[in-house]
Design an enzyme around this catalytic site. Structure first.
Site, short mmCIF file in Angstrom:
data_model
loop_
_atom_site.label_atom_id
_atom_site.label_comp_id
_atom_site.label_asym_id
_atom_site.label_seq_id
_atom_site.Cartn_x
_atom_site.Cartn_y
_atom_site.Cartn_z
N ASP A 202 0.81 -1.21 0.00
CA ASP A 202 0.00 0.00 0.00
C ASP A 202 0.85 1.27 0.00
O ASP A 202 1.84 1.37 0.73
CB ASP A 202 -0.85 -0.03 1.28
CG ASP A 202 -1.87 1.08 1.38
OD1 ASP A 202 -2.80 1.09 0.57
OD2 ASP A 202 -1.73 1.94 2.27
N GLU A 266 1.84 -0.15 -4.82
CA GLU A 266 0.82 0.83 -5.18
C GLU A 266 1.36 2.23 -4.93
O GLU A 266 1.89 2.52 -3.87
CB GLU A 266 -0.43 0.65 -4.34
CG GLU A 266 -1.55 1.60 -4.77
CD GLU A 266 -2.22 2.34 -3.63
OE1 GLU A 266 -3.36 2.77 -3.81
OE2 GLU A 266 -1.59 2.52 -2.57
C1 BGC Z 1 -5.50 2.44 -0.25
C2 BGC Z 1 -6.62 3.28 0.28
C3 BGC Z 1 -6.22 3.77 1.65
C4 BGC Z 1 -4.84 4.43 1.65
C5 BGC Z 1 -4.29 4.54 3.02
C6 BGC Z 1 -4.43 3.50 -0.40
O1 BGC Z 1 -3.74 3.70 -1.40
O2 BGC Z 1 -5.78 1.80 -1.46
O3 BGC Z 1 -7.83 2.60 0.31
O4 BGC Z 1 -7.16 4.69 2.10
O5 BGC Z 1 -3.92 3.71 0.89
O6 BGC Z 1 -3.89 3.30 3.50
#
Ligand code: BGC
Length: 531
Positions: A202, A266
């Site tokens: 993440d 991500e």
């Molecule tokens: C996740 C989100 C989340 C954020 C904080 C992101 O990129 O996909 O859903 O709110 O990270 O963890």
């Protein structure tokens, strides 16, 4: 070749996939009960892996992205035994399982943070980022958080501010601190030892910040949206050079337990800087990083081609793109692109060079279901893309026997059961595309070459090639019937005729030979042609 290059991934938002106990919220046993939809039975989609969004213990301020225990299951989703059953059932079908690793922040309820705020001398204090007030008593600097407002929250008890890149309930971990590498490393090893196959990692660009807390410049209108939000250009608290060390640390932990685990990062940053997260060589950092060009491109041939080819240009030869049309954080593409383009969008996603990540429900054409006033749960307004999966046309949609946690929307044609029985449904098209991709070295692993098409035609065309196998993909994006010549600019270098392998218009087209100098396409039709 690694399994994930030719593979297709599928994102499950566990709250909304399937509810096994009637509490209106999806759970792990619900996922286990629906694995036939994904792989291992005759009517399955045929995907290779699932990525399950967080189901760890969490107070739920950010629906699981605020973790209070990384190595236990939130009771709303089940328990570790339910997880083990899910993992075993998935593996029996040859379906790999990726979890969501959230390295950048915990929940305020995490025991590490509770201890950290209990006293300035507690050893956990250094796991987080603390600072004294600015001379005027306000926050230490002007950094803003993703979800709005200052990125600093005052902690009355210990008399300092702590940093949060997202909600105040999500205090940021300090990756300059070796103990954070250790703690998150333990989490990585825990799940890999349990048998998972990798992680979607993440918000990696938010993981590490300037230790001097330097001020961000104000946003200029020419800067790309990924870098500037909430009024500033996030120079010092986003996408720092040291973020690669964070990835490498996670990689080292993974390699100690399960070499070859998939790490998918991500990050919302411009494509020019994304490839850096792949490291210097395969296996150095991430295997894949999400490229999100389709979230902004619109359904336009020129914009789509640009989005695709930016990744081709900016990734190293050993790199491999990874794209999604939709996810749990953004409006669904059925809503953004419009319903008319869903079949062609599926063809695009599944025939490009790179690993596609499908978002639960896109295979049946789910669009956003906006929450009405009073119903909204997510403070950042993302409920509409997170509504429950529609399995059947009945109250509860086969998702739950209880009251669903979010409104389900219209199940009449958008449901798995009805589309399963219809050979011309969107779901059937997804199955065929995934099968065709899996059986084709060119589509799953071959090179990509974009074809120059007249801009006024509104058509996207490209060739995928591996060894002697060549496939042409032509997609009409303007929503108009017409006749197109995909090889106009490449005549002589490509054959004049080809064999139709698949059209998105499964009811209209029979397979057969095509004269490529004048290909008839109906509005939003896509075709795959063997050359
Ligand atoms: C996740 C989100 C989340 C954020 C904080 C992101 O990129 O996909 O859903 O709110 O990270 O963890």
């Amino acid at each position: 070749m690694t399994w994930w290059r030719p593979g297709v991934l599928y994102q499950i938002y566990p709250r909304s996939f399937a509810d096994s106990n009637g509490d209106g919220i999806g759970d792990l046993d619900g996922i286990t009960a629906h694995l036939d939809h994904l792989r291992g039975s005759p009517g399955s989609l045929g995907v290779d892996a699932i990525w399950i969004s967080p189901f760890f213990r969490s107070p739920g301020a950010d629906f699981g992205y605020d973790v209070s225990d990384y190595t236990d299951i939130d009771p709303v989703y089940g328990d570790l035994a339910a997880f083990d059953r899910l993992l075993a059932a998935a593996h029996e079908r040859g379906l790999r399982v990726l979890l969501d690793l959230i390295p950048g922040h915990t929940s305020v309820e995490h025991p590490w943070f509770r201890a950290a705020r209990s006293s300035r001398t507690d050893p956990h204090r250094r796991l987080y980022i603390w600072a004294d007030p600015a001379p005027d008593g306000g926050p230490p600097n002007g950094w803003t958080s993703t979800f709005g407002g200052s990125a600093w929250e005052w902690d009355e008890g210990s008399g300092q501010y702590y940093l949060h890149s997202f909600y105040p309930e999500q205090p940021d971990l300090d990756w300059h601190e070796p103990a954070v590498h250790e703690r998150i490393g333990e989490v990585v090893r825990f799940w890999l030892q349990r048998g998972v196959d990798g992680f979607r990692v993440d918000a990696i660009d938010r993981s590490i910040k300037d230790p001097l807390l330097r001020e961000n410049p104000a946003a200029m209108s020419t800067q790309r949206r990924f870098d500037y939000f909430r009024g500033q250009y996030h120079l010092w608290n986003k996408d720092r050079p040291e973020a690669l060390d964070v990835v490498r640390s996670i990689r080292r932990s993974a390699e100690r337990v399960k070499p070859g685990s998939l790490l998918l990062g991500e990050s919302y940053i411009p494509i020019e800087r994304l490839a850096r997260y792949l490291g210097d060589h395969p296996g150095d950092a991430f295997d894949l990083v999400f490229d999100f060009p389709f979230l902004d491109s619109g359904w336009d041939a020129g914009a789509l081609r640009h989005a695709v080819e930016a990744a081709e240009a900016h990734f190293p030869p050993s790199g491999w793109p990874c794209r999604a049309l939709s996810n749990h954080d953004n409006p669904r593409h059925a809503t953004r692109f419009g319903r008319g383009s869903l079949r062609a969008a599926a063809m695009l996603s599944l025939t490009l060079r790179g690993t596609p990540v499908l978002y639960m429900g896109e295979e049946i054409g789910m669009a956003d279901v906006p929450a009405t006033e009073g119903e909204a749960l997510d403070r950042a307004g993302r409920d509409a893309a997170r509504t429950p999966m529609r399995w059947r046309n009945e109250p509860g949609a086969g998702f739950t026997s209880g009251e669903p946690w979010l409104r389900i929307g219209d199940t009449s044609s958008v449901n798995v059961a009805d589309q399963s029985d219809d050979p011309h449904s969107l779901l059937s098209l997804y199955r065929r595309l995934i099968a065709l991709r899996g059986a084709s070295a060119a589509l799953s692993g071959g090179s990509y070459r974009g074809l120059d098409m007249p801009p006024e035609g509104g058509v996207l065309a490209y060739v995928r090639e591996s060894g002697t196998e060549r496939r042409l993909v032509v997609i009409e994006c303007r929503g108009q019937d017409g006749r197109h010549d995909p090889f106009a600019a490449a005549r002589g270098r490509l054959p004049e005729t080809g064999r139709l392998a698949l059209s998105t218009d499964t009811s209209r087209r029979a397979s057969g030979d095509l004269d490529l100098s004048g290909v008839e396409l109906s509005a939003n039709e896509g075709i795959i042609v063997d050359l």
